[in-house]
Design a protein around this motif. Structure first.
Motif, mmCIF file in Angstrom:
data_model
loop_
_atom_site.group_PDB
_atom_site.id
_atom_site.type_symbol
_atom_site.label_atom_id
_atom_site.label_comp_id
_atom_site.label_asym_id
_atom_site.label_seq_id
_atom_site.Cartn_x
_atom_site.Cartn_y
_atom_site.Cartn_z
ATOM 1 N N PHE A 284 0.861 -1.183 0.000
ATOM 2 C CA PHE A 284 0.000 0.000 0.000
ATOM 3 C C PHE A 284 0.899 1.234 0.000
ATOM 4 O O PHE A 284 1.693 1.438 0.919
ATOM 5 N N LEU A 285 0.791 2.035 -1.044
ATOM 6 C CA LEU A 285 1.674 3.173 -1.215
ATOM 7 C C LEU A 285 1.325 4.285 -0.229
ATOM 8 O O LEU A 285 0.148 4.576 -0.005
ATOM 9 N N PRO A 286 2.321 4.942 0.356
ATOM 10 C CA PRO A 286 2.069 6.042 1.295
ATOM 11 C C PRO A 286 1.360 7.210 0.615
ATOM 12 O O PRO A 286 1.376 7.341 -0.616
ATOM 13 N N PRO A 287 0.751 8.092 1.393
ATOM 14 C CA PRO A 287 -0.051 9.198 0.833
ATOM 15 C C PRO A 287 0.739 10.156 -0.055
ATOM 16 O O PRO A 287 0.173 10.766 -0.954
ATOM 17 N N GLU A 288 2.055 10.312 0.190
ATOM 18 C CA GLU A 288 2.825 11.277 -0.600
ATOM 19 C C GLU A 288 3.240 10.746 -1.970
ATOM 20 O O GLU A 288 3.871 11.476 -2.752
ATOM 21 N N VAL A 289 2.898 9.510 -2.286
ATOM 22 C CA VAL A 289 3.228 8.953 -3.601
ATOM 23 C C VAL A 289 2.302 9.539 -4.658
ATOM 24 O O VAL A 289 1.081 9.617 -4.474
ATOM 25 N N TRP B 203 11.999 -4.152 -4.562
ATOM 26 C CA TRP B 203 11.865 -2.711 -4.419
ATOM 27 C C TRP B 203 10.874 -2.130 -5.406
ATOM 28 O O TRP B 203 10.753 -2.599 -6.539
ATOM 29 N N LEU B 204 10.201 -1.091 -4.966
ATOM 30 C CA LEU B 204 9.383 -0.243 -5.818
ATOM 31 C C LEU B 204 9.953 1.171 -5.758
ATOM 32 O O LEU B 204 10.180 1.708 -4.664
ATOM 33 N N ALA B 205 10.173 1.764 -6.926
ATOM 34 C CA ALA B 205 10.547 3.176 -6.991
ATOM 35 C C ALA B 205 9.294 3.967 -7.329
ATOM 36 O O ALA B 205 8.552 3.615 -8.244
ATOM 37 N N ARG C 252 10.951 14.699 -5.772
ATOM 38 C CA ARG C 252 11.461 13.599 -4.942
ATOM 39 C C ARG C 252 11.079 12.254 -5.558
ATOM 40 O O ARG C 252 10.040 12.118 -6.197
ATOM 41 N N VAL C 253 11.937 11.278 -5.324
ATOM 42 C CA VAL C 253 11.669 9.886 -5.677
ATOM 43 C C VAL C 253 11.966 9.035 -4.451
ATOM 44 O O VAL C 253 12.985 9.249 -3.768
ATOM 45 N N GLY C 254 11.082 8.099 -4.144
ATOM 46 C CA GLY C 254 11.261 7.232 -2.988
ATOM 47 C C GLY C 254 11.408 5.776 -3.385
ATOM 48 O O GLY C 254 10.898 5.348 -4.421
ATOM 49 N N GLY D 169 8.914 0.432 8.629
ATOM 50 C CA GLY D 169 8.030 1.018 7.636
ATOM 51 C C GLY D 169 8.702 2.180 6.923
ATOM 52 O O GLY D 169 9.883 2.458 7.096
ATOM 53 N N GLY D 170 7.961 2.879 6.116
ATOM 54 C CA GLY D 170 8.492 4.045 5.432
ATOM 55 C C GLY D 170 9.378 3.683 4.256
ATOM 56 O O GLY D 170 9.417 2.544 3.793
ATOM 57 N N PHE D 171 10.141 4.676 3.793
ATOM 58 C CA PHE D 171 10.957 4.528 2.601
ATOM 59 C C PHE D 171 12.361 4.044 2.951
ATOM 60 O O PHE D 171 12.933 4.444 3.964
ATOM 61 N N GLN D 172 12.897 3.195 2.082
ATOM 62 C CA GLN D 172 14.285 2.790 2.219
ATOM 63 C C GLN D 172 15.219 3.950 1.884
ATOM 64 O O GLN D 172 16.265 4.121 2.496
#
Length: 345
Positions: free
Chosen positions: A89-94, A108-110, A123-125, A135-138
């Protein structure tokens, strides 16, 4: 998840098969057991040929990632059975208007993110596809050059990330360190249509819309290695030594000379993809049949022998070949996807 074909679908399938030679008809009959994944409508995120098996000790069959067109729910499925492997489930800022990129190992997902709330830069996560304790971004990369990102692509070895920009350039990043390797401006003023890496991850070729020549860059240093004139589109060969151009041409690297096309390119109008081991290839056959339909063929790379064939579904959904080279991953014309067996191993 698996639906039995309706009587109408069966009738149309049999009619299409009757137009082929007997060998092709026998190969294509396996499509009767297709697997359907219900529509959202769905969008193909990517295919990960190096993904670990679903069960310990199982064969490495890879995964295919799909999501709804504007959904934050990414599903990772078995590419031949449609069985669910895991979900993200992608975070809200995606940014949901930019398709994520899936790494070749499926880890990984970019994703493109909304601009930094303080600096307003792009930004890219990088997200793990496995549950993580914190949790969160790597990793999050912030740079003005990432504002306007519209496409992302990992190199096969997962060390490089390419980002295409609507302003007419492509950037190459070493994402783990946040180092920008190079920026490649468009020669046409248009944005990149594709971001291609060679299978050995050594070369990078951004394919810009309306370009008439293709530039090949060193993916580690960003240096220009070759310029292929008269080549507006290309897909690297499995051995990374050539580029498959339009109209069934083979262009050798780095000198850009055309070579006699291999048998699997005969009578084709382009290559869709290879199996992970490079022994099978999915191609578009040149021209259409008497009913105006375009055909796809699964061929043996070594001999060019046709292993299976089927017609395309014109719903704007891109086709892909499963990592094991047995199944077409494509649209069903209704917003869902279909997994169509072409030829078993």
């Amino acid at each position: 998840m698996t639906r039995k074909p309706t009587a109408t679908r069966l009738a149309l399938s049999l009619l299409a098969l009757s137009a082929l030679a007997p060998a092709l008809a026998l190969a294509a009959q396996s499509t009767a057991s297709e697997t359907r994944v219900p529509p959202d409508p769905l969008v193909l995120v990517g295919v990960a040929p190096q993904a670990l098996p679903g069960q310990p000790g199982g064969a490495v069959t890879g995964v295919v990632a799909v999501r709804g067109r504007f959904s934050s729910h990414v599903r990772l499925l078995d590419p031949t059975t449609g069985e669910a492997r895991r979900e993200v489930f992608l975070p809200p800022e995606v940014r949901l208007d930019v398709s994520p990129a899936l790494s070749a190992d499926g880890k990984w997902l970019a994703v493109a993110l909304t601009p930094d709330p303080f600096t307003k830069v792009g930004r890219v996560g990088i997200l793990s596809t496995y549950p993580t304790t914190g949790g969160g971004f790597q990793k999050v990369i912030s740079a003005g050059g990432l504002t306007g990102t519209l496409s992302l692509e990992f190199s096969p070895d997962g060390t490089r990330l390419a980002a295409g920009n609507r302003s007419g350039y492509a950037q190459l990043w070493e994402w783990a360190t946040g180092r920008r390797v190079t920026t490649v401006p468009s020669e046409t003023g248009y944005e990149p249509a594709r971001l291609e890496f060679s299978p050995d991850s050594r070369l990078f070729a951004p394919i810009f819309r309306a370009q008439t020549r293709t530039r090949i860059f060193d993916a580690r240093s960003g240096e220009l290695r070759a310029t292929l004139r008269g080549v507006g589109y290309g897909l690297f060969t499995p051995d990374s030594r050539g580029l498959l151009a339009s109209r069934g041409r083979l262009v050798l690297l780095p000198d850009g000379q055309e070579a006699p096309p291999p048998p699997y390119l005969a009578g084709t109008n382009g290559v869709i993809g290879f199996s992970a081991d490079g022994t099978r290839v999915l191609v578009r056959r040149t021209g259409v049949d008497v009913q105006g339909r375009e055909w796809l063929e699964l061929r043996e790379v070594a001999t060019g022998r046709t292993l299976g064939a089927l017609t395309r579904v014109w719903d704007g959904w891109p086709e892909a070949l499963s990592p094991d080279g047995t199944t077409l991953i494509g649209g069903d014309g209704e917003g869902g996807i279909r997994l169509l067996p072409l030829a078993p191993r």
